[in-house]
Scaffold this active site. Structure first.
Site, short mmCIF file in Angstrom:
data_model
loop_
_atom_site.label_atom_id
_atom_site.label_comp_id
_atom_site.label_asym_id
_atom_site.label_seq_id
_atom_site.Cartn_x
_atom_site.Cartn_y
_atom_site.Cartn_z
N ARG A 53 -30.53 18.87 -81.03
CA ARG A 53 -31.11 19.74 -80.00
C ARG A 53 -30.26 19.57 -78.75
O ARG A 53 -29.37 18.76 -78.68
CB ARG A 53 -32.60 19.45 -79.77
CG ARG A 53 -33.09 18.08 -79.97
CD ARG A 53 -33.02 17.08 -78.83
NE ARG A 53 -32.99 17.61 -77.50
CZ ARG A 53 -32.25 17.11 -76.54
NH1 ARG A 53 -31.43 16.07 -76.76
NH2 ARG A 53 -32.26 17.61 -75.34
N GLY A 54 -30.57 20.44 -77.76
CA GLY A 54 -29.72 20.46 -76.56
C GLY A 54 -28.72 21.59 -76.72
O GLY A 54 -28.06 21.70 -77.77
N ALA A 55 -28.60 22.43 -75.68
CA ALA A 55 -27.85 23.67 -75.82
C ALA A 55 -26.41 23.48 -76.34
O ALA A 55 -26.02 24.10 -77.35
CB ALA A 55 -27.86 24.43 -74.50
N ARG A 96 -32.47 29.06 -83.38
CA ARG A 96 -33.24 28.90 -82.13
C ARG A 96 -32.80 30.03 -81.17
O ARG A 96 -31.61 30.37 -81.14
CB ARG A 96 -33.00 27.53 -81.48
CG ARG A 96 -33.71 26.39 -82.22
CD ARG A 96 -33.71 25.09 -81.45
NE ARG A 96 -34.75 25.03 -80.44
CZ ARG A 96 -34.86 24.03 -79.55
NH1 ARG A 96 -34.00 23.03 -79.56
NH2 ARG A 96 -35.84 24.03 -78.66
N GLN A 198 -38.57 14.41 -74.84
CA GLN A 198 -37.11 14.18 -74.79
C GLN A 198 -36.76 13.12 -73.74
O GLN A 198 -35.80 12.36 -73.91
CB GLN A 198 -36.37 15.48 -74.45
CG GLN A 198 -36.28 16.47 -75.58
CD GLN A 198 -37.42 17.47 -75.56
OE1 GLN A 198 -38.50 17.20 -75.04
NE2 GLN A 198 -37.20 18.64 -76.14
N ASP A 239 -30.14 25.84 -70.53
CA ASP A 239 -29.95 26.46 -71.85
C ASP A 239 -29.34 27.85 -71.74
O ASP A 239 -28.71 28.34 -72.69
CB ASP A 239 -31.28 26.54 -72.59
CG ASP A 239 -31.67 25.17 -73.08
OD1 ASP A 239 -32.21 24.39 -72.26
OD2 ASP A 239 -31.39 24.86 -74.25
N ASN A 249 -34.29 26.35 -68.64
CA ASN A 249 -34.16 24.96 -69.10
C ASN A 249 -35.52 24.54 -69.65
O ASN A 249 -36.47 25.33 -69.68
CB ASN A 249 -33.70 24.05 -67.96
CG ASN A 249 -33.30 22.68 -68.46
OD1 ASN A 249 -32.56 22.55 -69.43
ND2 ASN A 249 -33.80 21.63 -67.83
N LYS A 250 -35.60 23.31 -70.09
CA LYS A 250 -36.81 22.77 -70.71
C LYS A 250 -38.05 23.07 -69.88
O LYS A 250 -38.03 22.96 -68.66
CB LYS A 250 -36.62 21.26 -70.89
CG LYS A 250 -37.77 20.51 -71.50
CD LYS A 250 -38.26 21.09 -72.80
CE LYS A 250 -37.19 21.31 -73.84
NZ LYS A 250 -37.66 22.15 -74.99
O1 MRU Z 1 -35.65 21.85 -76.83
P1 MRU Z 1 -34.40 21.09 -76.49
O2 MRU Z 1 -34.56 19.61 -76.55
O3 MRU Z 1 -33.23 21.61 -77.27
O4 MRU Z 1 -34.13 21.47 -74.97
C1 MRU Z 1 -33.00 20.93 -74.35
C2 MRU Z 1 -32.93 21.23 -72.90
O5 MRU Z 1 -33.74 21.94 -72.35
C3 MRU Z 1 -31.75 20.69 -72.16
O6 MRU Z 1 -32.08 20.38 -70.85
C4 MRU Z 1 -30.63 21.75 -72.18
O7 MRU Z 1 -30.38 22.18 -73.48
C5 MRU Z 1 -29.39 21.24 -71.58
S1 MRU Z 1 -28.63 20.06 -72.65
C6 MRU Z 1 -27.17 19.59 -71.96
#
Ligand code: MRU
Length: 346
Positions: A53-55, A96, A198, A239, A249-250
């Site tokens: 996970r994470g963009a 996603r 997270q 993201d 973002n999250k």
């Molecule tokens: O649902 P996730 O854990 O994939 O969400 C991740 C985030 O929101 C991060 O802050 C974002 O992807 C930036 S990662 C460098």
């Protein structure tokens, strides 16, 4: 073996040349286990199930997925391999919806496939490795640029995990915090980041792997932390960033930005330019992923007759007016606007 770049201690993704090893982030911090994938549908599942996970990490994993698809389907004697790879790209794209890095990486791979006149396997593998190593280099660069803004900061709060685990290595927001820590930043706070935790499960663990101390807070303690005067900056990843600077973002990032305004705390968004969606003028066009109610609801409500449901959007959009700085590998935009963001376009 053609391996992926070796970034920091923690590695979300390891490329072997014939498989992608994915650190299962659902099991952290209790268990460190890598699953091995040798086809694109498997990687799409690793993304949608949030093993990875994470963009940026999602984009990198998908690129390796396309490289694996070519290894699986290319046959000099066949005429159908392009269709098989194209179908795998579609499967990866459906994994996603919110992180634009996924679609950015798949577009690059799709273009390389279209340009390949014959056997595409080496080209696609080399491009996936480049996407991975470019992301690591961008993070290291952003780390220094963002740390410049934190000189003299008493403390920072981060949200979610925008670290090595979420990227090709080093991290975006956490890369800035790493670099600032090397320069003497002491007070690092992480929000637990409900519902998937997270922050509690990944960010504080990732920092501890490198001997960096941090303090975990309940998400609901953020206003009180700001009120205490302990932090000057909120540092987060993204993201998807619209051309005007609105940043997805999250879930919970928007709340933090609103609170920051009230308390005179600044907001820094750290993201590579691969996170900018040049096709959308503002954040209204960003699709916000809704995940299963079961991620939020206690088990006793997981049945068809339950009177209790859940609304589980996992991202939100912070309007650009609440953002003080966007840090990218191409430079820092203070008081961002469409003009500033457009200046980052290659
Ligand atoms: O649902 P996730 O854990 O994939 O969400 C991740 C985030 O929101 C991060 O802050 C974002 O992807 C930036 S990662 C460098």
């Amino acid at each position: 073996m053609t391996s992926s770049p070796t970034p920091t201690l923690v590695q979300a993704l390891q490329w072997t040349g014939t498989a992608l090893h994915v650190l299962d982030q659902r099991k952290l911090p209790e268990t460190i286990t890598y699953d091995s994938y040798s086809d694109a549908p498997g990687i799409a599942d690793a993304i949608s199930s949030m093993r990875v996970r994470g963009a940026p990490a999602i984009g990198i994993a998908a690129a390796y997925g396309v490289a694996l698809s070519a290894q699986q389907h290319y046959q000099a004697s066949s005429t159908t391999w392009r269709e098989h790879i194209a179908a795998d790209i579609d499967t990866l794209a459906a994994s996603r919806p919110t992180a634009v890095n996924l679609f950015w990486a798949l577009d690059l791979m799709r273009q390389a496939l279209a340009d390949a006149t014959d056997d595409p396997r080496m080209t696609l593998q080399a491009l996936a490795i480049k996407i991975h190593s470019d992301d690591l280099a961008a993070n290291q660069c952003m780390g220094e640029l963002g740390a410049d803004l934190l000189v003299g900061a008493k403390g920072v709060l981060t949200h979610c995990n925008a670290g090595a685990l979420a990227t090709g290595g080093y991290g975006t927001a956490l890369g800035v915090i790493r670099s600032a820590w090397k320069r003497g930043l002491k007070n690092i706070y992480a929000g637990e980041t409900r519902p998937w935790l997270q922050g509690a499960r990944l960010t504080v663990w990732e920092l501890a792997q490198e001997g960096i101390a941090s303090t975990l807070i309940a998400d609901s303690a953020a206003a009180w932390l700001m009120r205490s005067g302990a932090i000057d900056w909120i540092v987060v990843g993204a993201d998807r960033i619209a051309v005007n600077g609105d940043s997805a973002n999250k879930i919970g990032t928007y709340s933090l930005a609103v609170l920051a305004k009230q308390h005179g705390v600044k907001v820094m968004v750290v993201a590579p330019t691969s996170t900018i969606d040049w096709t959308i003028a503002n954040g209204d066009a960003i699709e916000i992923e809704q995940r299963h109610a079961g991620e939020l609801l206690p088990a006793c409500y997981h049945h068809a007759e339950s009177l209790v449901s859940a609304w589980n959007p996992v991202f939100d959009v912070t309007p650009v007016a609440l953002i003080d700085a966007i840090v990218t590998e191409r430079g820092v935009i203070l008081n961002p606007s469409a003009h500033g963001v457009s200046s980052l376009r290659a």
